[in-house]
Design a protein around this motif. Structure first.
Motif, PDB file in Angstrom:
ATOM      1  N   ASN A 188       9.786  -5.760  15.093  1.00  0.00           N
ATOM      2  CA  ASN A 188       8.930  -6.915  14.853  1.00  0.00           C
ATOM      3  C   ASN A 188       9.660  -8.247  14.906  1.00  0.00           C
ATOM      4  OD1 ASN A 188       5.975  -6.112  13.976  1.00  0.00           O
ATOM      5  ND2 ASN A 188       7.347  -4.527  13.227  1.00  0.00           N
ATOM      6  N   ILE A 189      10.992  -8.224  14.908  1.00  0.00           N
ATOM      7  CA  ILE A 189      11.724  -9.487  15.024  1.00  0.00           C
ATOM      8  C   ILE A 189      12.318  -9.680  16.414  1.00  0.00           C
ATOM      9  CG2 ILE A 189      12.243  -9.585  12.563  1.00  0.00           C
ATOM     10  CD1 ILE A 189      15.065  -8.697  13.205  1.00  0.00           C
ATOM     11  N   TYR A 190      12.496  -8.601  17.165  1.00  0.00           N
ATOM     12  CA  TYR A 190      13.032  -8.697  18.523  1.00  0.00           C
ATOM     13  C   TYR A 190      11.920  -8.522  19.549  1.00  0.00           C
ATOM     14  CZ  TYR A 190      17.754  -8.241  16.584  1.00  0.00           C
ATOM     15  OH  TYR A 190      18.913  -8.439  15.895  1.00  0.00           O
ATOM     16  N   SER A 191      12.198  -8.938  20.758  1.00  0.00           N
ATOM     17  CA  SER A 191      11.291  -8.741  21.896  1.00  0.00           C
ATOM     18  C   SER A 191      11.972  -7.827  22.902  1.00  0.00           C
ATOM     19  CB  SER A 191      10.961 -10.073  22.566  1.00  0.00           C
ATOM     20  OG  SER A 191      10.460 -11.011  21.641  1.00  0.00           O
ATOM     21  N   ARG A 192      11.181  -7.308  23.826  1.00  0.00           N
ATOM     22  CA  ARG A 192      11.690  -6.555  24.968  1.00  0.00           C
ATOM     23  C   ARG A 192      11.012  -7.120  26.206  1.00  0.00           C
ATOM     24  NH1 ARG A 192       9.200  -4.610  21.540  1.00  0.00           N
ATOM     25  NH2 ARG A 192      10.731  -3.254  20.601  1.00  0.00           N
ATOM     26  N   LEU A 193      11.311  -6.626  27.360  1.00  0.00           N
ATOM     27  CA  LEU A 193      10.684  -7.192  28.555  1.00  0.00           C
ATOM     28  C   LEU A 193       9.195  -6.886  28.604  1.00  0.00           C
ATOM     29  CD1 LEU A 193      13.407  -6.447  31.260  1.00  0.00           C
ATOM     30  CD2 LEU A 193      12.731  -8.689  30.374  1.00  0.00           C
ATOM     31  N   VAL A 194       8.847  -5.614  28.418  1.00  0.00           N
ATOM     32  CA  VAL A 194       7.454  -5.190  28.424  1.00  0.00           C
ATOM     33  C   VAL A 194       7.253  -4.238  27.253  1.00  0.00           C
ATOM     34  CG1 VAL A 194       7.183  -5.432  30.923  1.00  0.00           C
ATOM     35  CG2 VAL A 194       7.922  -3.234  29.971  1.00  0.00           C
ATOM     36  N   VAL A 195       5.989  -3.993  26.917  1.00  0.00           N
ATOM     37  CA  VAL A 195       5.689  -3.057  25.836  1.00  0.00           C
ATOM     38  C   VAL A 195       4.673  -2.023  26.301  1.00  0.00           C
ATOM     39  CG1 VAL A 195       6.249  -4.627  23.948  1.00  0.00           C
ATOM     40  CG2 VAL A 195       3.933  -4.604  24.879  1.00  0.00           C
ATOM     41  N   PHE A 196       4.795  -0.831  25.726  1.00  0.00           N
ATOM     42  CA  PHE A 196       3.856   0.255  25.941  1.00  0.00           C
ATOM     43  C   PHE A 196       3.354   0.722  24.590  1.00  0.00           C
ATOM     44  CE2 PHE A 196       5.621   0.739  30.145  1.00  0.00           C
ATOM     45  CZ  PHE A 196       4.673   1.439  30.880  1.00  0.00           C
ATOM     46  N   ASP A 197       2.147   1.212  24.529  1.00  0.00           N
ATOM     47  CA  ASP A 197       1.696   2.031  23.412  1.00  0.00           C
ATOM     48  C   ASP A 197       1.305   3.380  23.967  1.00  0.00           C
ATOM     49  OD1 ASP A 197       0.753   2.107  20.426  1.00  0.00           O
ATOM     50  OD2 ASP A 197      -0.848   3.058  21.584  1.00  0.00           O
ATOM     51  N   THR A 198       1.475   4.414  23.167  1.00  0.00           N
ATOM     52  CA  THR A 198       1.176   5.758  23.660  1.00  0.00           C
ATOM     53  C   THR A 198      -0.299   5.958  23.964  1.00  0.00           C
ATOM     54  OG1 THR A 198       0.960   6.564  21.381  1.00  0.00           O
ATOM     55  CG2 THR A 198       3.131   6.728  22.412  1.00  0.00           C
ATOM     56  N   GLY A 199      -1.162   5.038  23.497  1.00  0.00           N
ATOM     57  CA  GLY A 199      -2.587   5.176  23.773  1.00  0.00           C
ATOM     58  C   GLY A 199      -3.005   4.635  25.119  1.00  0.00           C
ATOM     59  N   SER A 200      -2.078   4.073  25.890  1.00  0.00           N
ATOM     60  CA  SER A 200      -2.425   3.498  27.186  1.00  0.00           C
ATOM     61  C   SER A 200      -1.288   3.714  28.169  1.00  0.00           C
ATOM     62  CB  SER A 200      -2.698   1.997  27.040  1.00  0.00           C
ATOM     63  OG  SER A 200      -2.802   1.372  28.302  1.00  0.00           O
ATOM     64  N   PRO A 201      -1.602   3.992  29.441  1.00  0.00           N
ATOM     65  CA  PRO A 201      -0.544   4.148  30.442  1.00  0.00           C
ATOM     66  C   PRO A 201      -0.030   2.826  30.989  1.00  0.00           C
ATOM     67  CG  PRO A 201      -2.671   4.533  31.453  1.00  0.00           C
ATOM     68  CD  PRO A 201      -2.931   4.311  29.990  1.00  0.00           C
ATOM     69  N   ALA A 202      -0.618   1.714  30.562  1.00  0.00           N
ATOM     70  CA  ALA A 202      -0.284   0.414  31.141  1.00  0.00           C
ATOM     71  C   ALA A 202       0.877  -0.245  30.398  1.00  0.00           C
ATOM     72  CB  ALA A 202      -1.505  -0.503  31.109  1.00  0.00           C
ATOM     73  N   ALA A 203       1.633  -1.057  31.137  1.00  0.00           N
ATOM     74  CA  ALA A 203       2.658  -1.909  30.547  1.00  0.00           C
ATOM     75  C   ALA A 203       2.055  -3.290  30.327  1.00  0.00           C
ATOM     76  CB  ALA A 203       3.863  -2.011  31.476  1.00  0.00           C
ATOM     77  N   TYR A 204       2.423  -3.910  29.198  1.00  0.00           N
ATOM     78  CA  TYR A 204       1.916  -5.237  28.883  1.00  0.00           C
ATOM     79  C   TYR A 204       3.087  -6.196  28.701  1.00  0.00           C
ATOM     80  CZ  TYR A 204      -2.617  -3.042  28.296  1.00  0.00           C
ATOM     81  OH  TYR A 204      -3.774  -2.348  28.527  1.00  0.00           O
ATOM     82  N   PRO A 205       2.853  -7.479  28.941  1.00  0.00           N
ATOM     83  CA  PRO A 205       3.961  -8.442  28.873  1.00  0.00           C
ATOM     84  C   PRO A 205       4.516  -8.598  27.466  1.00  0.00           C
ATOM     85  CG  PRO A 205       2.082  -9.349  30.073  1.00  0.00           C
ATOM     86  CD  PRO A 205       1.607  -8.091  29.410  1.00  0.00           C
ATOM     87  N   ASP A 206       5.815  -8.785  27.405  1.00  0.00           N
ATOM     88  CA  ASP A 206       6.461  -9.278  26.201  1.00  0.00           C
ATOM     89  C   ASP A 206       7.290 -10.478  26.659  1.00  0.00           C
ATOM     90  OD1 ASP A 206       7.062  -9.506  23.552  1.00  0.00           O
ATOM     91  OD2 ASP A 206       8.306  -7.728  23.411  1.00  0.00           O
ATOM     92  N   LEU A 207       8.600 -10.367  26.774  1.00  0.00           N
ATOM     93  CA  LEU A 207       9.363 -11.488  27.330  1.00  0.00           C
ATOM     94  C   LEU A 207       9.021 -11.713  28.805  1.00  0.00           C
ATOM     95  CD1 LEU A 207      12.921 -11.079  25.809  1.00  0.00           C
ATOM     96  CD2 LEU A 207      11.320 -12.953  25.405  1.00  0.00           C
ATOM     97  N   ALA A 208       8.777 -10.635  29.517  1.00  0.00           N
ATOM     98  CA  ALA A 208       8.429 -10.756  30.939  1.00  0.00           C
ATOM     99  C   ALA A 208       6.938 -11.055  31.068  1.00  0.00           C
ATOM    100  CB  ALA A 208       8.783  -9.473  31.676  1.00  0.00           C
ATOM    101  N   GLU A 209       6.612 -12.143  31.763  1.00  0.00           N
ATOM    102  CA  GLU A 209       5.200 -12.452  31.980  1.00  0.00           C
ATOM    103  C   GLU A 209       4.721 -11.971  33.348  1.00  0.00           C
ATOM    104  OE1 GLU A 209       4.873 -16.627  31.535  1.00  0.00           O
ATOM    105  OE2 GLU A 209       5.995 -17.127  33.360  1.00  0.00           O
ATOM    106  N   HIS A 210       5.674 -11.597  34.218  1.00  0.00           N
ATOM    107  CA  HIS A 210       5.320 -11.090  35.543  1.00  0.00           C
ATOM    108  C   HIS A 210       6.452 -10.188  36.016  1.00  0.00           C
ATOM    109  CE1 HIS A 210       3.725 -10.958  39.624  1.00  0.00           C
ATOM    110  NE2 HIS A 210       4.930 -11.226  40.062  1.00  0.00           N
ATOM    111  N   TRP A 211       6.093  -9.123  36.752  1.00  0.00           N
ATOM    112  CA  TRP A 211       7.118  -8.240  37.305  1.00  0.00           C
ATOM    113  C   TRP A 211       6.620  -7.581  38.574  1.00  0.00           C
ATOM    114  CZ3 TRP A 211       4.843  -7.575  32.511  1.00  0.00           C
ATOM    115  CH2 TRP A 211       3.920  -6.535  32.398  1.00  0.00           C
ATOM    116  N   GLU A 212       7.572  -7.192  39.390  1.00  0.00           N
ATOM    117  CA  GLU A 212       7.275  -6.512  40.653  1.00  0.00           C
ATOM    118  C   GLU A 212       8.212  -5.328  40.792  1.00  0.00           C
ATOM    119  OE1 GLU A 212       8.016  -9.464  43.567  1.00  0.00           O
ATOM    120  OE2 GLU A 212       6.334 -10.761  42.984  1.00  0.00           O
ATOM    121  N   ILE A 213       7.678  -4.214  41.276  1.00  0.00           N
ATOM    122  CA  ILE A 213       8.477  -3.016  41.529  1.00  0.00           C
ATOM    123  C   ILE A 213       8.510  -2.778  43.029  1.00  0.00           C
ATOM    124  CG2 ILE A 213       8.731  -0.543  41.060  1.00  0.00           C
ATOM    125  CD1 ILE A 213       7.027  -0.965  38.561  1.00  0.00           C
ATOM    126  N   ALA A 214       9.698  -2.660  43.598  1.00  0.00           N
ATOM    127  CA  ALA A 214       9.819  -2.450  45.039  1.00  0.00           C
ATOM    128  C   ALA A 214       9.197  -1.113  45.430  1.00  0.00           C
ATOM    129  CB  ALA A 214      11.290  -2.483  45.452  1.00  0.00           C
TER     130      ALA A 214
END
Length: 498
Positions: free
Chosen positions: A40-66
């Motif tokens: 709760n005090i640190y951030s990561r690039l993206v976050v997941f919850d086990t209830g969803s297969p999607a990644a959501y923004p944290d520090l990263a607001e946009h990303w691309e996978i080759a």
């Protein structure tokens, strides 16, 4: 707990284990207060919850996978700041993860495929992988392993002794205020947070080692929430009749498993492992099950991973006579006697105590002496994770939403592979699944992985557990209420119900 409370503005969380420190990128103490503070005090690039297969923004607001799944490019939020006011930059991200990799720190468990991290600008960077990994994004967002630390406070220091492990400076929605060892940790909402400001003023983590009392505190309104593994099915009755709190439950994100110490010669013989598996009678686990939510389980992934689940991959069935035959054939019997085995589980996961007791009784029925030992998370990290001082373990862990996150536990050299399992067939399945971004093809490789585990009896699935969340009705913003856009351990969206 003696902190002066502010009704409606304080959020009190019951935690059974005290904090050791707050840098979980460096080393991990599962279930401790430090674990939840860090989330709760640190951030990561993206976050997941086990209830969803999607990644959501944290520090990263946009990303691309080759398309070849070998590089990932991230654009960071330009407004992100550390709690001391310094800007968060791509240099912080690269420094944290490359340092963890170089020294084999805890975060390396999920960063093992990283060859390099290229800083492209103050808020832009690229991860270059050693091999294709279509599941890498899930690794970056999984639990505490990929937090970002402030480079300006860690560079040039020994992470083992850095004072900011105890006085952490993060970039998340709450900042660290106070730690009274063995009693409480206090966080407060940070006015400079670059995301949605928390609608509670403080989070107070109350250390309550009496798990029954922890449930009662939430049930009668003295606290507002308890961390996930405190409340298990046998303890649900303590929450019944509460007028201030409700239980939300779901199928758990993983299963309890029996693991072998693969550094020991006896477990290198499949017959010995299969003998143990045949001794397990899952009917003993029925009293621990909550019908419709948890169950004795012989499969190797939860059915909830429907795109990758193998219905035909199951552990050997209960057969005591075959267990004895295989144990004898493997030479486990010595001079007419069977060895005494040490079966360890982590006390933080209270549901594992009953499972361990049942498995021990199963093994005694085939002539094995079994000593069951419950360990705190700090002892587990040293004795099991570092020293491999055990014969068998009961453990759990997330397996959803992407099976790639199991690699740290079951792949050769995995950072959380305390069993030291090494199965080339299984490793090949992991590699094939990573190499394609086509989910249908990935699912086929993961189904074959489960068949390998079952065929080789690499480990033994025991119980698909449920997750119970006892939470105060006067607060809103739990993961299921906000579309699983935040993980279950994150309280930045919690707000009083008006």
């Amino acid at each position: 707990m003696t902190a002066e409370l502010r009704p409606g503005r304080d959020f009190i969380v019951e935690v059974p284990a005290p904090a050791v420190e707050f840098n979980e990128v460096y080393r991990n103490f599962v279930g401790s207060a430090g674990y939840f503070v860090a989330n709760n005090i640190y951030s990561r690039l993206v976050v997941f919850d086990t209830g969803s297969p999607a990644a959501y923004p944290d520090l990263a607001e946009h990303w691309e996978i080759a398309p070849d799944a070998r590089t990932l490019r991230f654009q960071l939020n330009r407004h992100a700041r550390w709690h001391d006011g310094e800007p968060v930059t791509a240099e912080d991200v690269a420094y944290t993860h490359l340092t963890a990799l170089a020294h084999g720190y805890h975060a390396a468990s999920f960063l093992h495929d990283v060859r390099d991290i290229e800083v492209l600008g103050p808020h832009e960077l690229r991860y270059v992988l050693r091999r294709p990994n279509a599941g890498f994004l899930a690794q970056l967002g999984n639990l505490v392993f990929a937090h970002i630390l402030p480079k300006h406070l860690y560079e040039g220091t020994d992470w083992a002794t850095n004072p900011y492990n105890q006085q952490p400076v993060g970039s998340g929605p709450f900042r660290f205020v106070e730690h009274v060892p063995g009693e409480r940790v206090v966080l407060e909402a940070w006015d400079g947070y670059w995301g949605p400001r928390p609608q509670i003023d403080r989070v107070i983590l109350d250390i309550e080692p009496d798990l029954d009392e922890a449930v009662r505190k939430v049930a009668d309104g003295r606290a507002h929430y308890m961390v996930q593994d405190v409340l298990t099915f046998p303890r649900l009755h303590l929450a019944e009749g509460s007028t201030t709190a409700s239980v939300w439950r779901k199928r758990g994100p993983g299963i309890a498993v029996l693991s072998f110490n693969h550094t020991q010669d006896r477990w290198r013989d499949r017959r010995a492992r299969a003998g143990i598996a045949h001794a397990v009678d899952r009917r003993r686990l029925v009293p621990l099950a909550d019908p419709g939510w948890s169950e004795p389980y012989a499969h190797y992934l939860p059915r909830s991973v429907d795109w990758a689940f193998a219905e035909d991959a199951t552990a050997p069935a209960h057969d005591p006579a075959e267990a004895v035959r295989l144990l004898d054939a493997a030479g486990i019997t010595s001079a007419g006697r069977r060895p005494a085995l040490r079966l360890a589980y982590m006390k933080t996961f209270t549901g594992h105590a009953g499972i361990a007791a049942a498995v021990a009784e199963d093994l005694r029925t085939v002539g094995l002496e079994v000593d069951v030992v419950g360990l705190d998370s700090q002892t587990w990290a040293h004795q099991i994770g570092r020293d491999a001082d055990f014969d068998l373990t009961i453990s759990g862990g997330n397996m959803v939403p992407d099976p790639e996150i199991t690699a740290s536990r079951f792949e050769t050299g995995g950072g959380r592979n305390h069993a030291r399992l090494s199965d080339p067939e299984a490793d090949a399945c992991y590699g094939a699944a990573r190499a394609t971004t086509d989910r249908t093809q990935r699912g086929e490789h993961y189904r074959e992985l489960q068949r390998v585990w079952a065929r080789n009896v690499d480990w033994v699935p025991l119980f698909w557990y449920a997750a119970y969340y006892l939470r105060n009705d006067s607060f809103f913003g739990w993961p299921d209420q906000v579309g699983f856009r935040v993980p279950f351990w994150h309280w930045g969206r919690i707000r009083p119900v008006t």
